[in-house]
Design a protein around this motif. Structure first.
Motif, PDB file in Angstrom:
ATOM      1  N   MET A  46      10.808   3.836  -4.124  1.00 32.27           N
ATOM      2  CA  MET A  46       9.424   3.488  -3.828  1.00 32.27           C
ATOM      3  C   MET A  46       9.326   2.964  -2.399  1.00 32.27           C
ATOM      4  SD  MET A  46       8.539   1.747  -7.495  1.00 32.27           S
ATOM      5  CE  MET A  46       9.987   0.697  -7.498  1.00 32.27           C
ATOM      6  N   GLN A  47       8.335   3.439  -1.673  1.00 30.75           N
ATOM      7  CA  GLN A  47       8.145   3.041  -0.279  1.00 30.75           C
ATOM      8  C   GLN A  47       6.721   2.565  -0.094  1.00 30.75           C
ATOM      9  OE1 GLN A  47      10.432   6.024   2.387  1.00 30.75           O
ATOM     10  NE2 GLN A  47       9.691   7.230   0.681  1.00 30.75           N
ATOM     11  N   ARG A  48       6.558   1.429   0.578  1.00 30.66           N
ATOM     12  CA  ARG A  48       5.239   0.862   0.742  1.00 30.66           C
ATOM     13  C   ARG A  48       5.060   0.323   2.148  1.00 30.66           C
ATOM     14  NH1 ARG A  48       5.274   3.075  -3.388  1.00 30.66           N
ATOM     15  NH2 ARG A  48       4.685   2.354  -5.482  1.00 30.66           N
ATOM     16  N   PHE A  49       3.833   0.268   2.564  1.00 35.78           N
ATOM     17  CA  PHE A  49       3.431  -0.452   3.760  1.00 35.78           C
ATOM     18  C   PHE A  49       2.995  -1.834   3.297  1.00 35.78           C
ATOM     19  CE2 PHE A  49       2.193  -1.239   7.912  1.00 35.78           C
ATOM     20  CZ  PHE A  49       0.849  -1.538   8.044  1.00 35.78           C
ATOM     21  N   ALA A 102       3.571  -7.630   9.170  1.00 37.63           N
ATOM     22  CA  ALA A 102       3.388  -6.302   8.577  1.00 37.63           C
ATOM     23  C   ALA A 102       4.702  -5.552   8.663  1.00 37.63           C
ATOM     24  CB  ALA A 102       2.290  -5.524   9.297  1.00 37.63           C
ATOM     25  N   GLY A 103       4.891  -4.641   7.755  1.00 39.98           N
ATOM     26  CA  GLY A 103       6.163  -3.941   7.789  1.00 39.98           C
ATOM     27  C   GLY A 103       6.258  -2.857   6.727  1.00 39.98           C
ATOM     28  N   TYR A 104       7.457  -2.509   6.464  1.00 42.27           N
ATOM     29  CA  TYR A 104       7.776  -1.424   5.550  1.00 42.27           C
ATOM     30  C   TYR A 104       8.673  -1.984   4.467  1.00 42.27           C
ATOM     31  CZ  TYR A 104      10.568   2.621   3.992  1.00 42.27           C
ATOM     32  OH  TYR A 104      11.229   3.565   3.243  1.00 42.27           O
ATOM     33  N   GLN A 154       0.841  -1.189   0.000  1.00 39.58           N
ATOM     34  CA  GLN A 154       0.000   0.000   0.000  1.00 39.58           C
ATOM     35  C   GLN A 154       0.877   1.240   0.000  1.00 39.58           C
ATOM     36  OE1 GLN A 154      -3.452   0.556   0.025  1.00 39.58           O
ATOM     37  NE2 GLN A 154      -2.930   2.724  -0.045  1.00 39.58           N
ATOM     38  N   GLY A 155       0.543   2.185  -0.897  1.00 36.20           N
ATOM     39  CA  GLY A 155       1.304   3.431  -0.904  1.00 36.20           C
ATOM     40  C   GLY A 155       1.423   3.980  -2.294  1.00 36.20           C
ATOM     41  N   GLY A 156       2.495   4.696  -2.562  1.00 34.85           N
ATOM     42  CA  GLY A 156       2.710   5.249  -3.897  1.00 34.85           C
ATOM     43  C   GLY A 156       1.579   6.169  -4.265  1.00 34.85           C
TER      44      GLY A 156
END
Lengths: 447, 200
Positions: free
Chosen positions: B188-191, B152-154, B45-47
């Motif tokens: 790019m960074q996401r959960f 869950a994480g990053y 999830q993100g972007g």
């Protein structure tokens, strides 16, 4: 008492809470600041700076030189027994063509920024960037500049020249490599593959290796390299010189040959490229059609009509009640059609298309007493009997393949043809046996 | 210190606290070296606020609370599909019989393949790639012979690639020219949330 079980339960509770806390923290931190992607766009360019020559220096650099090899072929003009061949940007070769089978180069007239020419009487007219220059050619061993109309061309930038307060860009010099960086990856840099940087232009490394300063300072007219005959921008009729300049036609009174006087400037349309005089009319070819002007009053051309066609480059010649127009495709022309159109101009106010003939990639054309010559690009030179305009394709007289043909002047049974290989002359006195007379080769310039 | 720095600091502090609390009475699962693996599937999830999928599989060895191994996967980032290859280390910071809370750190390289449409302003796209970092927190519990994972994480993925335009433009001085290659570095960074299973 704090039993083992109690301690275990506490640890589980602590861990669960910790996990919950961390998960929430993670989610918030990413949602708040972490989920926006970052981007950096970079590219490397070779940076070129323009080299300027002042107009004063250019005006004082006209020379009459000994004959020299033809480095490239531009417009041609035939007068008397002399062939005048423009070398784009450099000047005019003067060739004694009394014997077309054995043309003899006589002089080279060095005129910077020369791309078009016309001859009236004993005077040669040519452009020099923004000026119109007149030369007395009465005695070819003593050619003299007799007049100059300064700054008569005002739309040279539309041809690709750069002229400003610094002068004229006459060269581009590679200076250094630069890296340009953009934080927004959706940025579209200069669409033509380079970028204006500082006072010059920056090109990719790949483009820089193919960059030709010579090409960069030579205009593209939209009609390709531009050779004489049907691809001229100059035309002389009724004692006046008609010149195309941007979207305009400039009228010059050359009644007194060595005293040209600028007269009316007529706005025609953008995309005009070629001019052809016939009787009391001027036919102007453009990318969108053909414009017909009445020059019964030479200094005040009056528009008669416009024949429109699809976007294309279109040289035009006229004989009798018909106009012959070639349309061709190509990147500079931005068209898709390759064909010859025959237009009935009996009623000049309402030209009507009569017939369309497909060709390979037709460029310039010429006609002399119903013998029609088409320069069909890499498909060579083709000659037709056009006495029946409805059956031109069925009456081919000759086809010279394996040459690149760009434009022709048919005159007095001698056909002068321009191609990338140089100037070819043919005898067409016997149309069933058209023969090659001579070939003046192009010796490309080596830097 | 940024929020992320505080987060990482807190994670390692947690590890220290829980290690002190363990005793033999909790029930060891044994200290012998065992094969360890997991298969995790979930979402990123993100972007541009889109959700896409993420799949990883890790294989290695477990020695008590610590497990180390190598992994690979497939992540979707819009027009790019990334195949990460990484080293992994997992530590159980809290255990209840056969279940455990763990922290896992994956790090390595992701090979990126462009699967979008070629367009005039993005043509001749070179496949890219870059470093990948993926810290995770999770819970593992026993189900019959398997272990079920919830994590869950990053996830951070760098993608460096190049492309050029595919437009003809005739009016450049001396042109037309070929377009230059543009180099892009995209971070790019996401959960990430994943569910899966494994052995041990």
């Amino acid at each position: 008492m704090d039993t083992l079980e109690n301690r275990l339960q506490r640890r589980i509770h602590v861990s669960l809470y910790a996990l919950l806390f961390l998960t929430v923290l993670l989610g918030i931190s990413v949602l708040l600041e972490g989920c926006s992607d970052k981007c950096q766009l970079t590219t490397e360019y070779a940076y070129f700076e323009p080299v300027y020559t002042t107009l004063d220096d250019l005006r004082s650099s006209v020379r009459v030189e000994a004959p020299k090899p033809l480095e490239s072929v531009g417009k041609i003009y035939y007068k008397g027994e002399t062939l005048f061949v423009n070398e784009p940007g450099n000047g005019i070769h003067i060739i004694n063509n009394a014997d077309p089978a054995h043309p003899v180069a006589q002089k080279f007239l060095s005129v910077p920024g020369s791309f078009d020419l016309a001859v009236k009487g004993n005077t040669l007219y040519t452009d020099s960037y923004v000026d119109l220059v007149a030369f007395d050619i009465r005695d070819l061993s003593n050619i003299r500049e007799t007049a100059r109309l300064q700054n008569v061309f005002t739309s040279v930038n539309s041809l690709g020249f750069i002229v400003n307060a610094n002068g004229v860009v006459t060269d581009w010099e590679k200076k250094k490599m630069v890296n340009l960086s953009e934080p927004d990856c959706e940025t579209v840099l200069q669409p033509w593959g380079g970028v204006y940087y500082g006072d010059g232009i920056a090109l990719s490394s790949e483009a820089a290796s193919n960059f030709s300063a010579r090409s960069a300072i030579t205009p593209g007219t939209g009609s390709g390299p531009g050779v004489g005959g049907s691809l001229n921008r100059f035309a002389i009729n009724a004692g006046h010189l008609y010149m195309l300049d941007g979207a305009d036609m400039q009228v010059i009174d050359v009644t007194t040959e060595n005293n040209p006087v600028a007269k009316k400037r007529v706005n025609i349309a953008w995309g005009i490229e070629t001019i052809f005089p016939y009787d009391k009319n001027i036919f102007v070819g453009s990318t969108a059609g053909m414009h017909i002007y009445d020059i019964s009053t030479p200094e005040a051309p009056v528009k008669v009509s416009t024949y429109e066609h699809v976007r294309s480059c279109d040289p035009v010649v006229v004989e009798g009640q018909y106009a012959y127009v070639t349309l061709r495709s190509g990147t500079t022309c931005q068209g898709f059609n390759n064909q010859l159109e025959v237009i009935d101009i009996k009623n000049l106010a309402s030209p009507q298309i009569l017939k369309v003939y497909p060709f390979t990639n037709p460029h310039g054309l010429g006609i002399d007493n119903t013998t029609l010559f088409i320069c069909d690009g890499d498909d060579g030179l083709k000659a037709f009997d056009a006495s029946d305009v409805n059956a031109i394709d069925k009456n081919m007289l000759a086809h010279y393949k394996d040459i690149n043909a760009t434009d022709v002047i048919p005159f007095d049974n001698v056909l002068m043809m321009i191609g990338t290989g140089g100037i070819y002359q043919y005898d067409y006195s016997n149309t069933s046996k058209i023969t090659l007379l001579s070939h003046i080769e192009v010796v490309p310039h080596v830097d | 210190m940024s929020t992320k720095s505080y987060l990482l600091f807190f994670l390692f502090s947690l590890l220290t606290c829980q290690a002190v609390a363990q005793t033999d009475s909790l029930g060891r699962v044994g200290s012998k070296v065992r094969y360890w693996n997991n298969f995790l599937l979930g979402g990123l999830q993100g972007g541009h606020k889109e959700t896409s999928f993420s799949f990883t599989t890790t294989h290695g060895v477990r020695l008590g609370r610590l497990a180390v191994g190598l992994g690979a996967g497939l992540d979707a980032y819009g027009d790019w599909k990334v195949f990460p290859m990484f080293a992994s280390a997992s530590f159980d910071f809290a255990r209840i019989k056969n279940d455990a809370f763990f922290i896992q750190m994956n790090g390595g390289y992701g090979r990126a393949i462009y699967t979008g449409e070629e367009r005039a302003t993005m043509a001749n796209v070179d496949n890219g790639g870059g470093k990948m970092l993926n810290p995770m927190l999770g819970y593992r519990f026993k189900a019959d012979r398997f272990r079920i994972y919830l994590a869950a994480g990053y996830k951070f993925q760098r993608n460096t690639y190049s492309y050029n335009y595919n437009i003809v433009y005739d009016f450049a001085p001396g042109g037309p020219y070929d377009f230059p290659r543009y180099t892009v570095q995209e971070d790019m960074q996401r959960f990430v949330v994943q569910l899966g299973f494994g052995w041990h």
